[in-house]
Design a protein around this motif. Structure first.
Motif, PDB file in Angstrom:
ATOM      1  N   GLY A  53      41.592  29.048  58.400  1.00  0.00           N
ATOM      2  CA  GLY A  53      41.026  30.103  58.777  1.00  0.00           C
ATOM      3  C   GLY A  53      41.592  31.563  58.657  1.00  0.00           C
ATOM      4  N   VAL A  54      42.950  31.532  59.114  1.00  0.00           N
ATOM      5  CA  VAL A  54      43.721  33.017  59.144  1.00  0.00           C
ATOM      6  C   VAL A  54      44.163  33.042  57.612  1.00  0.00           C
ATOM      7  CG1 VAL A  54      46.155  33.675  59.523  1.00  0.00           C
ATOM      8  CG2 VAL A  54      44.955  32.449  61.193  1.00  0.00           C
ATOM      9  N   ALA A  55      44.412  32.080  56.717  1.00  0.00           N
ATOM     10  CA  ALA A  55      44.621  32.321  55.465  1.00  0.00           C
ATOM     11  C   ALA A  55      43.253  33.023  54.506  1.00  0.00           C
ATOM     12  CB  ALA A  55      44.891  31.129  54.598  1.00  0.00           C
ATOM     13  N   ALA A  56      41.934  32.537  54.947  1.00  0.00           N
ATOM     14  CA  ALA A  56      40.831  32.955  54.508  1.00  0.00           C
ATOM     15  C   ALA A  56      40.560  34.708  54.938  1.00  0.00           C
ATOM     16  CB  ALA A  56      39.670  32.089  54.984  1.00  0.00           C
ATOM     17  N   LEU A  57      40.773  34.925  56.197  1.00  0.00           N
ATOM     18  CA  LEU A  57      40.782  36.144  56.703  1.00  0.00           C
ATOM     19  C   LEU A  57      41.707  37.048  55.829  1.00  0.00           C
ATOM     20  CD1 LEU A  57      40.213  35.216  60.546  1.00  0.00           C
ATOM     21  CD2 LEU A  57      38.642  36.338  58.875  1.00  0.00           C
ATOM     22  N   ALA A  58      42.905  36.556  55.709  1.00  0.00           N
ATOM     23  CA  ALA A  58      44.038  37.426  55.055  1.00  0.00           C
ATOM     24  C   ALA A  58      43.490  37.713  53.560  1.00  0.00           C
ATOM     25  CB  ALA A  58      45.268  36.689  54.829  1.00  0.00           C
ATOM     26  N   VAL A  59      42.909  36.532  52.896  1.00  0.00           N
ATOM     27  CA  VAL A  59      42.336  37.022  51.678  1.00  0.00           C
ATOM     28  C   VAL A  59      41.271  38.009  51.489  1.00  0.00           C
ATOM     29  CG1 VAL A  59      40.940  35.729  49.830  1.00  0.00           C
ATOM     30  CG2 VAL A  59      42.825  34.604  50.641  1.00  0.00           C
ATOM     31  N   ALA A  60      40.260  37.987  52.810  1.00  0.00           N
ATOM     32  CA  ALA A  60      39.246  38.990  52.597  1.00  0.00           C
ATOM     33  C   ALA A  60      39.938  40.346  52.841  1.00  0.00           C
ATOM     34  CB  ALA A  60      38.468  38.757  54.135  1.00  0.00           C
ATOM     35  N   ILE A  61      40.992  40.673  53.756  1.00  0.00           N
ATOM     36  CA  ILE A  61      41.746  41.832  53.897  1.00  0.00           C
ATOM     37  C   ILE A  61      42.414  42.057  52.398  1.00  0.00           C
ATOM     38  CG2 ILE A  61      43.580  42.969  54.772  1.00  0.00           C
ATOM     39  CD1 ILE A  61      42.714  41.330  57.512  1.00  0.00           C
TER      40      ILE A  61
END
Length: 122
Positions: A100-108
């Motif tokens: 989840g943290v990786a996906a949120l980092a990708v969004a940013i």
């Protein structure tokens, strides 16, 4: 960059991130759903790579630093792959949170790539 593709990428990455963080905090280990959500994020990033190659040839060059854009893009492409490998090697609830943290980092990172492509002036 294409605005609608950027919006779709950010929405999918944010949704996948929130989904995986919620699953991880609920105590769920990585599953087909959590890993599959990151696979969807990765697929959209591959589409972005193709668009980034084609866009300058079609008359849509970046206004910002091209090197900075490509560093963001390559890093964003590698991030879900690394997170999924981590989740498959260490199958714990925290691995799902990492997804989840990786996906949120990708969004940013996708938003930052959009800013580099459209708003900054080199």
């Amino acid at each position: 960059m294409i605005l609608w593709l950027t919006i779709v990428q950010i929405a999918v990455a944010a949704a996948a991130g929130l989904f995986c963080v919620a699953l991880g905090l609920a105590g769920r280990r990585p599953s087909d759903f959590s890993v599959g959500s990151l696979a969807l994020v990765e697929l959209l990033l591959v589409v972005q790579v193709v668009a980034a190659i084609v866009a300058p040839l079609a008359g849509n060059p970046p206004t910002g630093d091209l090197l900075e854009y490509w560093v963001y893009l390559v890093s964003a492409v590698l991030l879900p792959i690394g997170a999924v490998l981590w989740a498959l090697m260490e199958r714990s609830r925290w691995s799902t949170v990492i997804l989840g943290v990786a996906a949120l980092a990708v969004a940013i990172m996708v938003w930052r790539m959009h800013v580099i492509w459209t708003i900054q002036v080199a």
